[in-house]
Design an enzyme around this catalytic site. Structure first.
Site, PDB file in Angstrom:
ATOM      1  N   GLU A 128      -9.179   8.337 -11.185  1.00 15.22           N
ATOM      2  CA  GLU A 128      -8.729   8.650  -9.818  1.00 15.22           C
ATOM      3  C   GLU A 128      -7.345   9.315  -9.825  1.00 15.22           C
ATOM      4  O   GLU A 128      -7.077  10.250  -9.070  1.00 15.22           O
ATOM      5  CB  GLU A 128      -8.718   7.347  -9.009  1.00 15.22           C
ATOM      6  N   THR A 181      -5.307  15.048  -0.422  1.00 15.30           N
ATOM      7  CA  THR A 181      -4.605  13.753  -0.347  1.00 15.30           C
ATOM      8  C   THR A 181      -3.116  13.921  -0.644  1.00 15.30           C
ATOM      9  O   THR A 181      -2.266  13.339   0.030  1.00 15.30           O
ATOM     10  CB  THR A 181      -5.233  12.763  -1.358  1.00 15.30           C
TER      11      THR A 181
HETATM   12  N1  HSE Z   1      -4.533   5.262   0.655  1.00 19.67           N
HETATM   13  C1  HSE Z   1      -4.684   6.643   0.325  1.00 19.67           C
HETATM   14  C2  HSE Z   1      -3.929   7.481   1.332  1.00 19.67           C
HETATM   15  C3  HSE Z   1      -6.135   6.980   0.337  1.00 19.67           C
HETATM   16  O1  HSE Z   1      -4.046   7.206   2.514  1.00 19.67           O
HETATM   17  O2  HSE Z   1      -3.229   8.407   0.930  1.00 19.67           O
HETATM   18  C4  HSE Z   1      -6.426   8.384  -0.106  1.00 19.67           C
HETATM   19  O3  HSE Z   1      -7.804   8.629  -0.002  1.00 19.67           O
END
Ligand code: HSE
Length: 306
Positions: A128, A181
């Site tokens: 990941e 992201t």
């Molecule tokens: N917790 C992470 C974020 C998840 O919100 O950046 C990314 O899929």
């Protein structure tokens, strides 16, 4: 030859930035592994990605997870890996995690299951990390274990599987726009005001309590996010329209799935979740935005061998 299916997941679940996540029934990715005699982990084929993902083993989340597992065992065993992408990537549905989890789980099974699911999480996180640039486990953990998971701490990793209320149903909509992201993390402030932290703490404590008490009215009251949503909603042109549609349809809550662009709503019955899904879809259809809707209960199995 072993094939694993790993489901999509909703990271954050609104109140738990980087610490809460849940698996949904579908979509998901499939990864097939078999031994080769080359002492090398290699990708023989990727389907469903439109040619967008790299075939180099050190660049793919599934194979990085497998290599990490083999290194941990001190094994030089080679494997041929086939990846079937059956979900959109860059979608906020944990696509990179699904491949990493399916890869690690399938390889582990092929080797006679030397590791437990909990132990495999570390290897999947290595996979990941190359996609998202971070080791947040809010997609990897629920994808592996199923259900709703809380990452109580990262150092060391401390993961708690929470109870899932019987009537909790989820409608997820993926608008066909791309949000990376990394970019969605960069727009977040480095520090938060005390009042926002207090609000979030109250809500996540209430949310966990609601799961244990099977209290969906309490759950609904808790589902508000001060840490990420106010900033990330600006990346989603139709956020308000889809939100209004979901709440009009009787959803218990509405929020962004992971770092977006997918959004999700909780409902207290299958029928309502179906209706909420349709209303969210109509809201995006009206804006001319291509989309996909997925309606299911929380997936309590996580990754499985198929
Ligand atoms: N917790 C992470 C974020 C998840 O919100 O950046 C990314 O899929």
């Amino acid at each position: 030859m072993v094939t694993a299916f790993a489901p999509a997941s909703v990271g954050n679940i609104t109140v738990g930035f980087d610490v809460l996540g849940m698996a949904i029934a579908n979509p998901g990715d499939e990864v097939t592994v078999q031994f080769n005699d080359r002492k090398e982990v290699r990708i023989v084929e990727i389907t469903g990605d439109g040619g967008k993902l790299p075939l180099a083993a050190e660049k793919n989340t599934a194979t990085v997870a497998i290599i990490s597992l083999l290194q941990h065992l001190g094994s030089e065993q080679g494997m041929d890996v086939t990846i079937h992408k059956k979900m959109p990537f860059g979608s906020g549905l944990g696509s990179s995690s699904a491949s990493a989890v399916a890869g690690a789980y399938a390889a582990n099974e092929l080797l006679g299951a030397p590791f437990t699911k909990n132990e495999l999480i570390t290897f999947a996180l290595d996979g990941e990390a190359i996609a998202s640039g971070g080791r947040h486990a809010d997609n990897v953990a629920p994808c592996m274990l199923g259900g709703i998971t809380l990452i109580r701490g990262y150092n060391p990793l401390d993961i708690i599987t929470l109870p899932v209320p019987d009537n909790l149903h989820c409608s997820v909509i993926y608008p066909e726009i791309e949000i990376l992201t990394k970019a969605a993390r960069e727009i977040l402030p480095k520090e938060v005001p005390m009042k926002d932290a207090i609000s979030q703490i109250g809500n996540i404590a209430g949310f966990v309590s609601a799961l244990y008490q099977n209290d969906l009215a309490l759950l609904s009251r808790c589902m508000s996010d001060t840490l990420a949503e106010p900033y990330r909603a600006t990346l989603l042109p139709d956020f308000e329209k889809v939100r209004n549609a979901a709440l009009y349809g009787g959803a218990l809550s509405f929020g962004i799935s992971g770092s977006g662009p997918s959004m999700f709503a909780f409902s207290d019955s299958a029928a309502k979740a179906g209706q909420v899904g349709e209303l969210m879809k109509k809201a995006l259809d009206r804006q001319g935005v291509g989309n996909m809707v997925f309606v299911s209960k929380v997936n309590e199995k996580g990754v499985v061998i198929i």
